[in-house]
Write a protein that holds these residues in place. Structure first.
Motif, mmCIF file in Angstrom:
data_model
loop_
_atom_site.group_PDB
_atom_site.id
_atom_site.type_symbol
_atom_site.label_atom_id
_atom_site.label_comp_id
_atom_site.label_asym_id
_atom_site.label_seq_id
_atom_site.Cartn_x
_atom_site.Cartn_y
_atom_site.Cartn_z
ATOM 1 N N THR A 449 0.791 -1.232 0.000
ATOM 2 C CA THR A 449 0.000 0.000 0.000
ATOM 3 C C THR A 449 0.823 1.282 0.000
ATOM 4 O OG1 THR A 449 -0.144 -0.053 2.420
ATOM 5 C CG2 THR A 449 -1.931 -1.104 1.186
ATOM 6 N N ILE A 450 2.059 1.207 0.495
ATOM 7 C CA ILE A 450 2.900 2.401 0.575
ATOM 8 C C ILE A 450 4.180 2.258 -0.263
ATOM 9 C CG2 ILE A 450 4.219 3.925 2.084
ATOM 10 C CD1 ILE A 450 1.250 4.191 2.491
ATOM 11 N N TRP A 451 4.958 1.242 0.009
ATOM 12 C CA TRP A 451 6.250 1.085 -0.649
ATOM 13 C C TRP A 451 6.122 0.860 -2.151
ATOM 14 C CZ3 TRP A 451 10.828 2.277 1.328
ATOM 15 C CH2 TRP A 451 11.975 1.861 0.674
ATOM 16 N N GLN A 452 5.261 -0.046 -2.531
ATOM 17 C CA GLN A 452 5.108 -0.391 -3.947
ATOM 18 C C GLN A 452 4.694 0.815 -4.802
ATOM 19 O OE1 GLN A 452 5.704 -3.578 -5.135
ATOM 20 N NE2 GLN A 452 5.226 -3.081 -7.272
ATOM 21 N N PRO A 453 3.611 1.508 -4.480
ATOM 22 C CA PRO A 453 3.191 2.621 -5.345
ATOM 23 C C PRO A 453 4.163 3.807 -5.353
ATOM 24 C CG PRO A 453 1.807 2.508 -3.389
ATOM 25 C CD PRO A 453 2.629 1.268 -3.404
ATOM 26 N N ILE A 454 4.859 4.046 -4.247
ATOM 27 C CA ILE A 454 5.759 5.206 -4.178
ATOM 28 C C ILE A 454 7.158 4.877 -4.705
ATOM 29 C CG2 ILE A 454 6.889 6.872 -2.660
ATOM 30 C CD1 ILE A 454 4.536 6.589 -0.737
ATOM 31 N N ILE A 455 7.753 3.819 -4.208
ATOM 32 C CA ILE A 455 9.161 3.530 -4.482
ATOM 33 C C ILE A 455 9.361 2.621 -5.686
ATOM 34 C CG2 ILE A 455 11.299 2.618 -3.511
ATOM 35 C CD1 ILE A 455 10.235 5.222 -2.219
ATOM 36 N N VAL A 456 8.502 1.637 -5.858
ATOM 37 C CA VAL A 456 8.690 0.662 -6.938
ATOM 38 C C VAL A 456 7.996 1.116 -8.220
ATOM 39 C CG1 VAL A 456 8.392 -1.744 -7.641
ATOM 40 C CG2 VAL A 456 8.901 -1.192 -5.251
ATOM 41 N N ASP A 457 6.675 1.303 -8.156
ATOM 42 C CA ASP A 457 5.925 1.703 -9.349
ATOM 43 C C ASP A 457 6.098 3.185 -9.685
ATOM 44 O OD1 ASP A 457 5.009 -0.893 -9.423
ATOM 45 O OD2 ASP A 457 3.128 -0.433 -8.375
ATOM 46 N N LYS A 458 6.353 3.974 -8.661
ATOM 47 C CA LYS A 458 6.533 5.428 -8.812
ATOM 48 C C LYS A 458 5.309 6.083 -9.471
ATOM 49 C CE LYS A 458 11.505 4.638 -9.435
ATOM 50 N NZ LYS A 458 11.877 4.841 -8.036
ATOM 51 N N LYS A 459 4.130 5.585 -9.112
ATOM 52 C CA LYS A 459 2.892 6.085 -9.698
ATOM 53 C C LYS A 459 2.088 6.946 -8.724
ATOM 54 C CE LYS A 459 2.275 2.260 -12.957
ATOM 55 N NZ LYS A 459 1.378 1.127 -13.386
ATOM 56 N N SER A 460 2.512 6.989 -7.464
ATOM 57 C CA SER A 460 1.777 7.764 -6.455
ATOM 58 C C SER A 460 2.714 8.686 -5.704
ATOM 59 C CB SER A 460 1.095 6.844 -5.445
ATOM 60 O OG SER A 460 0.095 6.057 -6.049
ATOM 61 N N THR A 461 2.206 9.849 -5.344
ATOM 62 C CA THR A 461 2.953 10.701 -4.429
ATOM 63 C C THR A 461 2.774 10.138 -3.024
ATOM 64 O OG1 THR A 461 1.071 12.146 -3.962
ATOM 65 C CG2 THR A 461 2.461 12.705 -5.878
ATOM 66 N N VAL A 462 3.558 10.627 -2.106
ATOM 67 C CA VAL A 462 3.423 10.181 -0.722
ATOM 68 C C VAL A 462 2.025 10.497 -0.205
ATOM 69 C CG1 VAL A 462 4.196 10.585 1.648
ATOM 70 C CG2 VAL A 462 5.877 10.352 -0.190
ATOM 71 N N ALA A 463 1.560 11.709 -0.477
ATOM 72 C CA ALA A 463 0.239 12.123 0.010
ATOM 73 C C ALA A 463 -0.865 11.234 -0.558
ATOM 74 C CB ALA A 463 -0.015 13.583 -0.357
ATOM 75 N N GLN A 464 -0.766 10.892 -1.840
ATOM 76 C CA GLN A 464 -1.791 10.053 -2.464
ATOM 77 C C GLN A 464 -1.796 8.649 -1.865
ATOM 78 O OE1 GLN A 464 -0.437 10.427 -6.513
ATOM 79 N NE2 GLN A 464 -1.893 12.094 -7.000
ATOM 80 N N ALA A 465 -0.620 8.092 -1.711
ATOM 81 C CA ALA A 465 -0.526 6.733 -1.172
ATOM 82 C C ALA A 465 -1.026 6.675 0.264
ATOM 83 C CB ALA A 465 0.919 6.236 -1.254
ATOM 84 N N VAL A 466 -0.669 7.669 1.056
ATOM 85 C CA VAL A 466 -1.104 7.698 2.451
ATOM 86 C C VAL A 466 -2.610 7.872 2.547
ATOM 87 C CG1 VAL A 466 -1.032 9.055 4.585
ATOM 88 C CG2 VAL A 466 1.096 8.472 3.404
ATOM 89 N N GLU A 467 -3.162 8.744 1.741
ATOM 90 C CA GLU A 467 -4.609 8.975 1.771
ATOM 91 C C GLU A 467 -5.374 7.700 1.440
ATOM 92 O OE1 GLU A 467 -7.818 11.212 2.743
ATOM 93 O OE2 GLU A 467 -5.704 11.798 2.892
ATOM 94 N N ALA A 468 -4.860 6.945 0.479
ATOM 95 C CA ALA A 468 -5.517 5.694 0.099
ATOM 96 C C ALA A 468 -5.328 4.608 1.162
ATOM 97 C CB ALA A 468 -4.969 5.211 -1.247
ATOM 98 N N ALA A 469 -4.205 4.656 1.860
ATOM 99 C CA ALA A 469 -3.883 3.588 2.817
ATOM 100 C C ALA A 469 -4.484 3.813 4.194
ATOM 101 C CB ALA A 469 -2.367 3.455 2.939
ATOM 102 N N LYS A 470 -4.791 5.052 4.555
ATOM 103 C CA LYS A 470 -5.308 5.362 5.895
ATOM 104 C C LYS A 470 -6.508 4.508 6.303
ATOM 105 C CE LYS A 470 -6.124 9.650 6.742
ATOM 106 N NZ LYS A 470 -6.436 11.095 6.502
ATOM 107 N N PRO A 471 -7.569 4.443 5.486
ATOM 108 C CA PRO A 471 -8.715 3.627 5.917
ATOM 109 C C PRO A 471 -8.388 2.140 5.975
ATOM 110 C CG PRO A 471 -9.022 4.432 3.674
ATOM 111 C CD PRO A 471 -7.839 5.143 4.224
ATOM 112 N N VAL A 472 -7.474 1.704 5.110
ATOM 113 C CA VAL A 472 -7.063 0.292 5.118
ATOM 114 C C VAL A 472 -6.350 -0.031 6.429
ATOM 115 C CG1 VAL A 472 -5.704 -1.477 3.955
ATOM 116 C CG2 VAL A 472 -6.855 0.290 2.609
ATOM 117 N N LEU A 473 -5.448 0.850 6.807
ATOM 118 C CA LEU A 473 -4.714 0.651 8.061
ATOM 119 C C LEU A 473 -5.648 0.704 9.256
ATOM 120 C CD1 LEU A 473 -2.230 0.422 9.852
ATOM 121 C CD2 LEU A 473 -1.835 2.876 9.537
ATOM 122 N N GLN A 474 -6.546 1.660 9.301
ATOM 123 C CA GLN A 474 -7.456 1.776 10.435
ATOM 124 C C GLN A 474 -8.357 0.551 10.532
ATOM 125 O OE1 GLN A 474 -7.365 4.319 12.871
ATOM 126 N NE2 GLN A 474 -8.506 2.634 13.818
#
Length: 486
Positions: A449-474
């Motif tokens: 949810t965080i590492w792959q989209p930001i570091i590997v795929d490079k398709k999401s900004t940090v803010a985008q990845a975090v926003e998408a992951a927040k409800p998943v984590l909660q």
């Protein structure tokens, strides 16, 4: 020298005087008294130390029962052992004998047997998740890795030690024998005290640092200058194309993301899943993720992540592919020993360590994640208070002499100098519990949810990845702490 000769002369005079006196019956009695007095003084000292354990842990009759401890390797020594040579890996006969003698002490004191059962890694997880919920725990005590120890607590399978352990227990006082771990408001897990050797830190290629004409990172740390900005600067300078093909083949940093995230985040005052509320979007954690993104995607000074081979990321340092890396004591020793085995000449460079740099929101202290193996007493164990007392007493096989327990030989062999040994110990003095890496079975996978989209795929900004992951984590935290079976 003259003082030593006088001392020797006086000792000889005393010996001959005692020998001469032995001709009379009356002096024999005096002699025996003197000898007995000396022996009694020595014995009194020994008994005084033993009495300290007996005062803290009063003896009682446990009716010949067996306390079974489940773990995933062969443990020495327990009630099945009669010789120190039962341990095929015997290395210190003195402490081995003390451990074996301690088993006999506990057996006699409480009328009990101690049995360590190797259930294997998979077997102990199965035993915890099946026998305890069924109300018939297979073991009185389990040794757990946090991967399954924390879920066991979350699912109500472990007893709260604060409700069963004696109030004068070491657990709630000196912590010289055991170390407690608070989880979800209670003390459910504990481990044997010892050297704090599981800290995380950065390793660095000292030879490379010197060749680049850079100041030693340890000196920067000592002078309070080891910051994120300085680390970033060094990583840029360490990234080079040594083959001349236009592609970097040596990077300033390379390692595994689990330690990198914990090392930078914890030393910046952040957390992801340290409480029941997600911390992914907190300021310190966002700063950490932004900094990691900068290293990988802006500066390009971090070695590209290999999605197919975890060990390629973990071990790139030992082949000189990175200048800084995520390090732990065992990893340094493993690779150094490997390079020296079979007639090898060892690693072709000097390596050292430095703490993770302090971030802008950090308090300046050194932090490492809680790691290691932790005991728990499962729900359903009868006379749990007595089981705990016996086991804590059992763990004090060294009778308060921690120098016997804390042999630093192995730990020191992991490093190339004493400064590194001290720094490594310092890095593990303040531990933080953050269960983010244990939530995959509850629905949150940091890598996906965080590492792959930001570091590997490079398709999401940090803010985008975090926003998408927040409800998943909660959602994963809610499930994890609700006690729902995984």
């Amino acid at each position: 020298m003259s003082k030593k000769l006088i001392a020797v002369f006086l000792a000889l005079v005393l010996i001959f005087s005692l020998a001469g006196c032995s001709n009379s019956n009356s002096t024999k009695t005096s002699d025996k008294t003197t000898s007995t007095t000396t022996d009694n003084n020595s014995a009194t000292k020994t008994e005084a130390k033993q009495d300290e354990r007996d005062v803290r842990y009063p003896a009682f009759d446990f009716g010949g029962k067996t306390i079974k401890v489940g773990l995933w390797w062969d443990y020495y020594y327990d009630s099945d052992n009669t010789s120190i040579n039962d341990d095929p890996n015997l290395s210190n006969a003195k402490t081995a004998q003390m451990r074996l003698d301690n088993v006999r002490r506990i057996e006699k004191k409480y009328n009990v047997k101690i049995k360590f059962e190797n259930l294997t890694w998979d077997g102990i997880i199965k035993s915890i998740n099946t026998s305890i919920p069924a109300g018939t725990p297979e073991c009185d005590i389990y040794l757990t890795d946090l991967q399954f120890g924390i879920p066991a607590v979350a699912h109500g399978l472990a007893q709260d030690l604060s409700k069963i352990a004696p109030k004068n227990s070491d657990l709630f006082n000196d912590n010289k024998i055991v170390r407690p771990l608070k989880v979800n408001g209670g003390t459910y897990l504990f481990q044997e005290q010892g050297l704090q050797t599981s800290g995380i830190f950065l390793g660095y290629n000292a030879t490379m640092i010197k060749e680049l004409g850079l100041e030693d990172p340890q000196e920067l740390y000592k002078n309070g200058q080891w910051t994120w900005d300085k680390f970033e600067e060094y990583c840029k300078k360490g990234t080079r194309d040594t083959s001349g093909d236009g592609v970097a083949d040596v990077y300033g940093f390379g390692g595994v993301f689990t330690d990198l995230v914990n090392g930078l985040m914890m030393n910046n005052g952040g957390s992801i899943a340290a409480t029941k509320t997600e911390g992914l979007s907190s300021k310190p954690t966002m700063e950490t993720l932004d900094f990691i993104n900068k290293l990988y995607n802006v500066d390009h000074s971090a070695r590209p992540w290999n999605t197919q081979d975890w060990n390629d990321n973990l071990l790139a340092w030992s082949s000189g592919k990175v200048m800084f890396w995520t390090a732990q004591a065992w990893l340094l020793k493993q690779e150094a020993d490997k390079a020296s085995s079979n007639g090898g000449s060892g690693l072709p460079f000097d390596y050292k360590i430095v703490p993770y740099p302090v971030g802008p929101s950090g308090d300046g202290k050194l932090y490492s994640p809680v790691q290691g193996n932790w005991y728990m007493i499962p729900v359903g164990v009868k006379d749990a208070d007595k089981v705990y007392q016996i086991f804590e007493d059992f763990l004090d096989w060294y009778n308060g002499d921690t120098s016997l327990r804390d042999d630093p030989t192995w730990f020191e062999s992991c490093f190339q100098n004493e400064d590194d040994v001290k720094l490594a110990l310092d890095c593990d003095q303040n531990q933080k519990l953050d269960i983010w890496s244990s939530l995959s079975s509850s629905g949150f996978d940091f890598g996906a949810t965080i590492w792959q989209p930001i570091i590997v795929d490079k398709k999401s900004t940090v803010a985008q990845a975090v926003e998408a992951a927040k409800p998943v984590l909660q959602g994963a935290l809610d499930k994890f702490w609700s006690g729902s079976q995984q």
